[in-house]
Write a protein that holds these residues in place. Structure first.
Motif, PDB file in Angstrom:
ATOM      1  N   SER A   1       0.841  -1.193   0.000  1.00 46.16           N
ATOM      2  CA  SER A   1       0.000   0.000   0.000  1.00 46.16           C
ATOM      3  C   SER A   1       0.881   1.250   0.000  1.00 46.16           C
ATOM      4  O   SER A   1       2.055   1.187   0.325  1.00 46.16           O
ATOM      5  N   GLN A   2       0.265   2.346  -0.396  1.00 47.61           N
ATOM      6  CA  GLN A   2       1.018   3.597  -0.502  1.00 47.61           C
ATOM      7  C   GLN A   2       0.974   4.388   0.802  1.00 47.61           C
ATOM      8  O   GLN A   2      -0.048   4.404   1.489  1.00 47.61           O
ATOM      9  N   THR A   3       2.071   5.001   1.121  1.00 49.38           N
ATOM     10  CA  THR A   3       2.124   5.878   2.287  1.00 49.38           C
ATOM     11  C   THR A   3       2.867   7.145   1.913  1.00 49.38           C
ATOM     12  O   THR A   3       3.704   7.146   1.002  1.00 49.38           O
ATOM     13  N   ILE A   4       2.544   8.211   2.637  1.00 46.73           N
ATOM     14  CA  ILE A   4       3.185   9.494   2.387  1.00 46.73           C
ATOM     15  C   ILE A   4       3.663  10.044   3.717  1.00 46.73           C
ATOM     16  O   ILE A   4       2.928  10.014   4.707  1.00 46.73           O
ATOM     17  N   HIS A   5       4.897  10.510   3.728  1.00 43.14           N
ATOM     18  CA  HIS A   5       5.514  11.010   4.945  1.00 43.14           C
ATOM     19  C   HIS A   5       5.887  12.472   4.771  1.00 43.14           C
ATOM     20  O   HIS A   5       6.302  12.889   3.674  1.00 43.14           O
ATOM     21  N   GLN A   6       5.782  13.214   5.850  1.00 38.14           N
ATOM     22  CA  GLN A   6       6.245  14.584   5.871  1.00 38.14           C
ATOM     23  C   GLN A   6       7.043  14.817   7.148  1.00 38.14           C
ATOM     24  O   GLN A   6       6.666  14.337   8.210  1.00 38.14           O
ATOM     25  N   TRP A   7       8.108  15.555   7.006  1.00 35.08           N
ATOM     26  CA  TRP A   7       8.833  15.975   8.201  1.00 35.08           C
ATOM     27  C   TRP A   7       9.519  17.294   7.968  1.00 35.08           C
ATOM     28  O   TRP A   7       9.803  17.662   6.846  1.00 35.08           O
ATOM     29  N   PRO A   8       9.704  18.053   9.067  1.00 37.88           N
ATOM     30  CA  PRO A   8       9.281  17.693  10.415  1.00 37.88           C
ATOM     31  C   PRO A   8       7.774  17.865  10.589  1.00 37.88           C
ATOM     32  O   PRO A   8       7.110  18.415   9.727  1.00 37.88           O
ATOM     33  N   ALA A   9       7.257  17.419  11.732  1.00 30.46           N
ATOM     34  CA  ALA A   9       5.840  17.590  12.018  1.00 30.46           C
ATOM     35  C   ALA A   9       5.539  19.016  12.451  1.00 30.46           C
ATOM     36  O   ALA A   9       4.488  19.569  12.121  1.00 30.46           O
ATOM     37  N   THR A  10       6.428  19.595  13.213  1.00 28.76           N
ATOM     38  CA  THR A  10       6.286  20.987  13.624  1.00 28.76           C
ATOM     39  C   THR A  10       7.641  21.671  13.527  1.00 28.76           C
ATOM     40  O   THR A  10       8.693  21.020  13.652  1.00 28.76           O
ATOM     41  N   LEU A  11       7.582  22.977  13.308  1.00 30.54           N
ATOM     42  CA  LEU A  11       8.813  23.737  13.131  1.00 30.54           C
ATOM     43  C   LEU A  11       8.557  25.176  13.556  1.00 30.54           C
ATOM     44  O   LEU A  11       7.554  25.772  13.149  1.00 30.54           O
ATOM     45  N   VAL A  12       9.456  25.722  14.351  1.00 35.88           N
ATOM     46  CA  VAL A  12       9.410  27.125  14.728  1.00 35.88           C
ATOM     47  C   VAL A  12      10.709  27.747  14.251  1.00 35.88           C
ATOM     48  O   VAL A  12      11.797  27.311  14.646  1.00 35.88           O
ATOM     49  N   GLN A  13      10.591  28.748  13.387  1.00 34.29           N
ATOM     50  CA  GLN A  13      11.761  29.359  12.774  1.00 34.29           C
ATOM     51  C   GLN A  13      11.682  30.873  12.879  1.00 34.29           C
ATOM     52  O   GLN A  13      10.596  31.442  12.759  1.00 34.29           O
ATOM     53  N   PRO A  14      12.814  31.550  13.055  1.00 31.39           N
ATOM     54  CA  PRO A  14      12.781  33.023  13.080  1.00 31.39           C
ATOM     55  C   PRO A  14      12.671  33.590  11.678  1.00 31.39           C
ATOM     56  O   PRO A  14      13.053  32.949  10.681  1.00 31.39           O
ATOM     57  N   VAL A  15      12.142  34.801  11.603  1.00 33.84           N
ATOM     58  CA  VAL A  15      12.089  35.519  10.337  1.00 33.84           C
ATOM     59  C   VAL A  15      13.492  35.626   9.746  1.00 33.84           C
ATOM     60  O   VAL A  15      14.461  35.871  10.470  1.00 33.84           O
ATOM     61  N   GLY A  16      13.587  35.401   8.437  1.00 30.55           N
ATOM     62  CA  GLY A  16      14.867  35.515   7.749  1.00 30.55           C
ATOM     63  C   GLY A  16      15.669  34.229   7.697  1.00 30.55           C
ATOM     64  O   GLY A  16      16.686  34.153   6.993  1.00 30.55           O
ATOM     65  N   SER A  17      15.230  33.215   8.396  1.00 30.01           N
ATOM     66  CA  SER A  17      15.967  31.943   8.380  1.00 30.01           C
ATOM     67  C   SER A  17      15.523  31.098   7.180  1.00 30.01           C
ATOM     68  O   SER A  17      14.454  31.323   6.608  1.00 30.01           O
ATOM     69  N   PRO A  18      16.330  30.104   6.779  1.00 32.41           N
ATOM     70  CA  PRO A  18      15.946  29.244   5.654  1.00 32.41           C
ATOM     71  C   PRO A  18      14.967  28.160   6.087  1.00 32.41           C
ATOM     72  O   PRO A  18      14.774  27.908   7.272  1.00 32.41           O
ATOM     73  N   LEU A  19      14.368  27.522   5.078  1.00 36.33           N
ATOM     74  CA  LEU A  19      13.372  26.489   5.336  1.00 36.33           C
ATOM     75  C   LEU A  19      13.583  25.328   4.385  1.00 36.33           C
ATOM     76  O   LEU A  19      13.891  25.514   3.212  1.00 36.33           O
ATOM     77  N   SER A  20      13.396  24.131   4.923  1.00 32.43           N
ATOM     78  CA  SER A  20      13.352  22.952   4.069  1.00 32.43           C
ATOM     79  C   SER A  20      12.369  21.961   4.663  1.00 32.43           C
ATOM     80  O   SER A  20      12.566  21.472   5.768  1.00 32.43           O
ATOM     81  N   LEU A  21      11.299  21.700   3.943  1.00 34.79           N
ATOM     82  CA  LEU A  21      10.310  20.695   4.336  1.00 34.79           C
ATOM     83  C   LEU A  21      10.372  19.558   3.324  1.00 34.79           C
ATOM     84  O   LEU A  21      10.463  19.797   2.126  1.00 34.79           O
ATOM     85  N   GLU A  22      10.289  18.350   3.829  1.00 33.99           N
ATOM     86  CA  GLU A  22      10.439  17.202   2.959  1.00 33.99           C
ATOM     87  C   GLU A  22       9.187  16.332   2.950  1.00 33.99           C
ATOM     88  O   GLU A  22       8.521  16.163   3.974  1.00 33.99           O
ATOM     89  N   CYS A  23       8.923  15.775   1.796  1.00 38.20           N
ATOM     90  CA  CYS A  23       7.788  14.884   1.601  1.00 38.20           C
ATOM     91  C   CYS A  23       8.267  13.689   0.786  1.00 38.20           C
ATOM     92  O   CYS A  23       8.942  13.874  -0.236  1.00 38.20           O
ATOM     93  N   THR A  24       7.950  12.491   1.236  1.00 40.14           N
ATOM     94  CA  THR A  24       8.288  11.301   0.462  1.00 40.14           C
ATOM     95  C   THR A  24       7.085  10.378   0.387  1.00 40.14           C
ATOM     96  O   THR A  24       6.281  10.291   1.305  1.00 40.14           O
ATOM     97  N   VAL A  25       6.985   9.693  -0.732  1.00 39.97           N
ATOM     98  CA  VAL A  25       5.892   8.765  -0.979  1.00 39.97           C
ATOM     99  C   VAL A  25       6.475   7.373  -1.171  1.00 39.97           C
ATOM    100  O   VAL A  25       7.514   7.228  -1.826  1.00 39.97           O
ATOM    101  N   GLU A  26       5.814   6.396  -0.629  1.00 47.91           N
ATOM    102  CA  GLU A  26       6.229   5.006  -0.779  1.00 47.91           C
ATOM    103  C   GLU A  26       5.113   4.191  -1.424  1.00 47.91           C
ATOM    104  O   GLU A  26       3.935   4.500  -1.259  1.00 47.91           O
ATOM    105  N   GLY A  27       5.497   3.166  -2.168  1.00 41.80           N
ATOM    106  CA  GLY A  27       4.516   2.228  -2.692  1.00 41.80           C
ATOM    107  C   GLY A  27       3.892   2.615  -4.004  1.00 41.80           C
ATOM    108  O   GLY A  27       2.903   1.991  -4.422  1.00 41.80           O
TER     109      GLY A  27
END
Lengths: 112, 115
Positions: A1-27
């Motif tokens: 079966s197919q699953t989808i993951h995201q991380w992180p679950a929560t994130l607190v970042q200051p203004v001006g900082s970089p961001l990277s959110l990841e998503c992966t799919v399996e199956g």
């Protein structure tokens, strides 16, 4: 079966900082991939979608970018976060045979 | 223009009562229609979908929806609501004009269930 993951679950970042959110799919192979943002108490706004590796379409001009370095990996990035980037970010996938989309658990981003 | 309208922002029903959530759409081609449910802090779960054929579609958790082309509507129904149905519900429309399969979402209806 197919699953989808995201991380992180929560994130607190200051203004001006970089961001990277990841998503992966399996199956599954060759999925369409989507990034949405959901502001508090509001509906879903489509940010980016991808129909293949390296193919990214942007729906709205903004401070964010997306990349798809592998078939089942979708990354949302920013070089400098703004307060208005706060929200709930959802990744979704759809197969080649039908338009129904399946969503990941989401990432709650708070920019302070 | 393509759009989805969910006219009710909030709906409150008593547990055991029937439910109908409204959805109207505007779409230039043959629409694919969906209902999703979202619990607080979670992703969206697909409840049901309509592509073609029988206009009354059954979904998970006892939900059903009826496609009415003449009214451009796709209302969601449940005969007896359970407290666990309290959540936000989104209607969405899409098509197969290209391979992107993008969806347009309504703004959602928040369902509250009275004990």
């Amino acid at each position: 079966s197919q699953t989808i993951h995201q991380w992180p679950a929560t994130l607190v970042q200051p203004v001006g900082s970089p961001l990277s959110l990841e998503c992966t799919v399996e199956g599954t192979s060759n999925p369409n991939l989507y990034w949405y943002r959901q502001a508090a108490g509001r509906g879903l706004q489509l940010l980016f979608y991808s129909v293949g590796i390296g193919q990214i379409s942007s729906e709205v001009p903004q401070n964010l970018s997306a990349s798809r370095p592998q078939d089942r990996q979708f990354i949302l990035s920013s070089k400098k976060l703004l307060l208005s980037d706060s929200g709930f970010y959802l990744c979704a996938w759809s197969g080649r045979t039908g338009p129904e989309q399946y969503f990941g658990p989401g990432t709650r981003l708070t920019v302070t | 223009a393509q759009s989805v309208t969910q006219p009710d922002i909030h709906i409150t029903v008593s547990e055991g009562a029937s439910l109908e959530l409204r959805c109207n759409y505007s779409y230039g081609a043959t629409p694919y229609l969906f209902w999703y449910v979202q619990s607080p802090g979670q992703g969206l779960q697909l409840l049901l979908k309509y592509f073609s054929g029988d206009t009354l579609v059954q979904g998970i958790k006892g939900f059903e929806a009826e496609f009415k082309r003449s009214q451009s509507s796709f209302n969601l129904r449940k005969p007896s609501v359970h407290w666990s149905d309290a959540a936000e519900y989104f209607c969405a429309v899409g098509g197969s004009e290209d391979s992107s399969y993008k969806l347009i979402f309504g703004s959602g209806t928040r369902l509250l269930v009275r004990p």
